[in-house]
Design a protein around this motif. Structure first.
Motif, PDB file in Angstrom:
ATOM      1  N   CYS A   4       0.717  -1.233   0.430  1.00 43.74           N
ATOM      2  CA  CYS A   4       0.070  -0.400   0.038  1.00 43.74           C
ATOM      3  C   CYS A   4       0.236   0.807   0.009  1.00 43.74           C
ATOM      4  O   CYS A   4       1.684   1.495   0.693  1.00 43.74           O
ATOM      5  CB  CYS A   4      -1.087   0.330   1.168  1.00 43.74           C
ATOM      6  SG  CYS A   4      -1.636   1.215   1.396  1.00 43.74           S
ATOM      7  N   PRO A   5       1.346   2.204  -1.242  1.00 38.69           N
ATOM      8  CA  PRO A   5       2.276   3.308  -1.117  1.00 38.69           C
ATOM      9  C   PRO A   5       1.704   4.277   0.066  1.00 38.69           C
ATOM     10  O   PRO A   5       1.974   5.341  -0.316  1.00 38.69           O
ATOM     11  CB  PRO A   5       1.626   3.899  -2.717  1.00 38.69           C
ATOM     12  CG  PRO A   5       0.273   3.173  -2.890  1.00 38.69           C
ATOM     13  CD  PRO A   5      -0.158   2.228  -2.618  1.00 38.69           C
ATOM     14  N   LEU A   6       0.500   4.252  -0.175  1.00 40.67           N
ATOM     15  CA  LEU A   6      -0.347   5.258   1.461  1.00 40.67           C
ATOM     16  C   LEU A   6       0.041   5.353   2.697  1.00 40.67           C
ATOM     17  O   LEU A   6       0.222   6.002   3.528  1.00 40.67           O
ATOM     18  CB  LEU A   6      -1.913   5.686   1.677  1.00 40.67           C
ATOM     19  CG  LEU A   6      -2.811   5.697  -0.100  1.00 40.67           C
ATOM     20  CD1 LEU A   6      -4.336   5.892   0.343  1.00 40.67           C
ATOM     21  CD2 LEU A   6      -2.275   7.839  -0.183  1.00 40.67           C
ATOM     22  N   CYS A   7       0.435   4.005   3.301  1.00 39.12           N
ATOM     23  CA  CYS A   7       0.881   3.153   4.345  1.00 39.12           C
ATOM     24  C   CYS A   7       1.986   2.864   4.203  1.00 39.12           C
ATOM     25  O   CYS A   7       3.019   2.728   5.657  1.00 39.12           O
ATOM     26  CB  CYS A   7      -0.091   2.141   4.600  1.00 39.12           C
ATOM     27  SG  CYS A   7      -1.566   2.855   5.238  1.00 39.12           S
ATOM     28  N   LEU A   8       3.168   2.864   2.869  1.00 38.11           N
ATOM     29  CA  LEU A   8       3.937   2.080   2.984  1.00 38.11           C
ATOM     30  C   LEU A   8       4.544   0.905   3.316  1.00 38.11           C
ATOM     31  O   LEU A   8       5.448   0.755   3.904  1.00 38.11           O
ATOM     32  CB  LEU A   8       5.567   3.243   3.443  1.00 38.11           C
ATOM     33  CG  LEU A   8       6.560   4.042   2.803  1.00 38.11           C
ATOM     34  CD1 LEU A   8       7.067   3.919   1.149  1.00 38.11           C
ATOM     35  CD2 LEU A   8       7.843   4.434   3.198  1.00 38.11           C
ATOM     36  N   SER A   9       3.540   0.294   3.614  1.00 38.55           N
ATOM     37  CA  SER A   9       3.232  -1.034   4.017  1.00 38.55           C
ATOM     38  C   SER A   9       3.440  -2.219   3.181  1.00 38.55           C
ATOM     39  O   SER A   9       2.397  -2.224   2.048  1.00 38.55           O
ATOM     40  CB  SER A   9       1.815  -1.588   5.083  1.00 38.55           C
ATOM     41  OG  SER A   9       1.008  -0.943   4.219  1.00 38.55           O
ATOM     42  N   ILE A  31     -10.693   2.266  -0.188  1.00 36.18           N
ATOM     43  CA  ILE A  31      -9.159   2.028   1.098  1.00 36.18           C
ATOM     44  C   ILE A  31     -10.143   2.557   2.234  1.00 36.18           C
ATOM     45  O   ILE A  31     -11.197   2.883   2.438  1.00 36.18           O
ATOM     46  CB  ILE A  31      -8.733   3.689   0.953  1.00 36.18           C
ATOM     47  CG1 ILE A  31      -9.356   4.817   0.249  1.00 36.18           C
ATOM     48  CG2 ILE A  31      -7.437   3.241  -0.527  1.00 36.18           C
ATOM     49  CD1 ILE A  31      -8.415   5.899   1.199  1.00 36.18           C
ATOM     50  N   TRP A  32      -9.520   1.935   3.483  1.00 31.98           N
ATOM     51  CA  TRP A  32     -10.221   2.062   4.437  1.00 31.98           C
ATOM     52  C   TRP A  32      -9.224   2.583   5.841  1.00 31.98           C
ATOM     53  O   TRP A  32      -7.954   2.170   5.492  1.00 31.98           O
ATOM     54  CB  TRP A  32     -10.756   1.002   5.083  1.00 31.98           C
ATOM     55  CG  TRP A  32     -11.250   0.945   6.867  1.00 31.98           C
ATOM     56  CD1 TRP A  32     -12.300   1.383   6.840  1.00 31.98           C
ATOM     57  CD2 TRP A  32     -10.787   0.191   7.536  1.00 31.98           C
ATOM     58  NE1 TRP A  32     -12.238   1.198   8.554  1.00 31.98           N
ATOM     59  CE2 TRP A  32     -11.210   0.232   8.914  1.00 31.98           C
ATOM     60  CE3 TRP A  32      -9.034  -0.711   7.497  1.00 31.98           C
ATOM     61  CZ2 TRP A  32     -10.891  -0.558  10.437  1.00 31.98           C
ATOM     62  CZ3 TRP A  32      -9.208  -1.570   8.690  1.00 31.98           C
ATOM     63  CH2 TRP A  32      -9.527  -1.039  10.648  1.00 31.98           C
ATOM     64  N   ASN A  33      -9.003   4.031   6.173  1.00 26.76           N
ATOM     65  CA  ASN A  33      -8.402   4.266   7.399  1.00 26.76           C
ATOM     66  C   ASN A  33      -6.881   4.828   6.275  1.00 26.76           C
ATOM     67  O   ASN A  33      -5.811   4.488   6.911  1.00 26.76           O
ATOM     68  CB  ASN A  33      -8.063   3.505   8.973  1.00 26.76           C
ATOM     69  CG  ASN A  33      -8.765   3.459   9.225  1.00 26.76           C
ATOM     70  OD1 ASN A  33      -9.470   4.619   9.761  1.00 26.76           O
ATOM     71  ND2 ASN A  33      -9.841   2.667  10.154  1.00 26.76           N
ATOM     72  N   SER A  34      -6.820   4.698   5.247  1.00 28.40           N
ATOM     73  CA  SER A  34      -6.050   5.384   4.508  1.00 28.40           C
ATOM     74  C   SER A  34      -5.099   4.000   3.739  1.00 28.40           C
ATOM     75  O   SER A  34      -4.089   4.425   3.795  1.00 28.40           O
ATOM     76  CB  SER A  34      -5.314   6.444   4.918  1.00 28.40           C
ATOM     77  OG  SER A  34      -4.393   7.109   3.165  1.00 28.40           O
TER      78      SER A  34
END
Length: 244
Positions: A4-9, A31-34
């Motif tokens: 997930c690029p939004l979370c860098l995860s 998305i959920w919680n970004s």
């Protein structure tokens, strides 16, 4: 293998539950919680990329089994695993896979979050990278900078005794259990190795005893998760935060 690029995860899961049930996933665009939501193609349930839990649909409440993995640079991977393979960019889709659209818009350099969260936690700056560890009885996050600067951290999370190690060669974090039989091992630094205090055995950063009484034994790997702090904290509002 998910990202997930939004979370860098990034999270790696076991895709086959049993001999007759194999999941096939796609990206839902939601998305959920970004955090990216995946969908499984058989039931169209929506799954959290970070936690591997189905949040909406017929499989709500089910969880995927996480597989231990490391995040490292491509150069470190090539140096240490010269025969290793990399996923092809020949996907049949016309796209420049070297470009990150979020980076072009300054997302990673900004403190701003683009999407709302169910829970915000200001103990750490939102986009600080953390290494999260989840057990059934407790959850805890560690600043990645603390692990790198310390070299290793030994801690207790709920009923679990753990060891977090920074591998300077592969530029990655490794997580182990300190439980060895009936004993909980205690370590100290010793010239590039970890020395177990009771026997003086030397261990390398891969969790292998290389010299001393316990030579040849290996620590059990545990599963951790790198992400931005806001993502980990929003999905685990009860998380503890390690204080160095």
């Amino acid at each position: 293998v998910t990202y997930c690029p939004l979370c860098l995860s990034s999270s790696v899961y076991q895709g086959q539950r049993d001999s007759t049930d194999t999941f096939s996933f796609g990206v839902s665009g939601k998305i959920w919680n970004s955090n990216t939501l995946l969908f499984d193609k058989s039931s169209h349930s929506l799954w959290s990329q970070l936690s591997g839990e189905a949040l909406v649909g017929p499989r709500t409440g089910a969880r995927l089994e996480r597989v231990s993995s490391q995040v490292m640079t491509w150069s470190a991977f090539k140096a240490h695993y010269p025969s290793g393979e990399v996923l092809s960019r020949s996907t049949g889709i016309v796209r420049d896979y070297t470009q990150d659209p979020y980076e072009r818009q300054g997302y990673y350099r900004s403190f701003a979050l683009w999407y709302p969260l169910n829970h915000e936690d200001d103990r750490v700056q939102a986009k600080e990278l953390v290494y999260g560890v989840e057990f059934a009885d407790a959850k805890k996050a560690y600043l990645e900078t603390d692990i790198k600067h310390s070299g290793f951290i030994q801690d207790t999370i709920g009923s679990h005794s753990v060891l977090l190690v920074w591998d300077p060669d592969e530029q990655t974090i490794r997580l182990f259990s300190r439980q060895q039989g009936d004993s909980v091992l205690e370590f100290e630094a010793s010239e590039g190795f970890l020395k177990e205090k009771e026997t003086g055995t030397l261990w390398n950063v891969q969790g292998e005893a290389v010299q001393g009484t316990l030579k040849g034994q290996r620590l059990q790997s545990e599963v951790g998760q790198s992400s931005f702090w806001f993502c980990w904290a929003s999905q685990h509002p009860e998380t503890d935060l390690y204080s160095n």
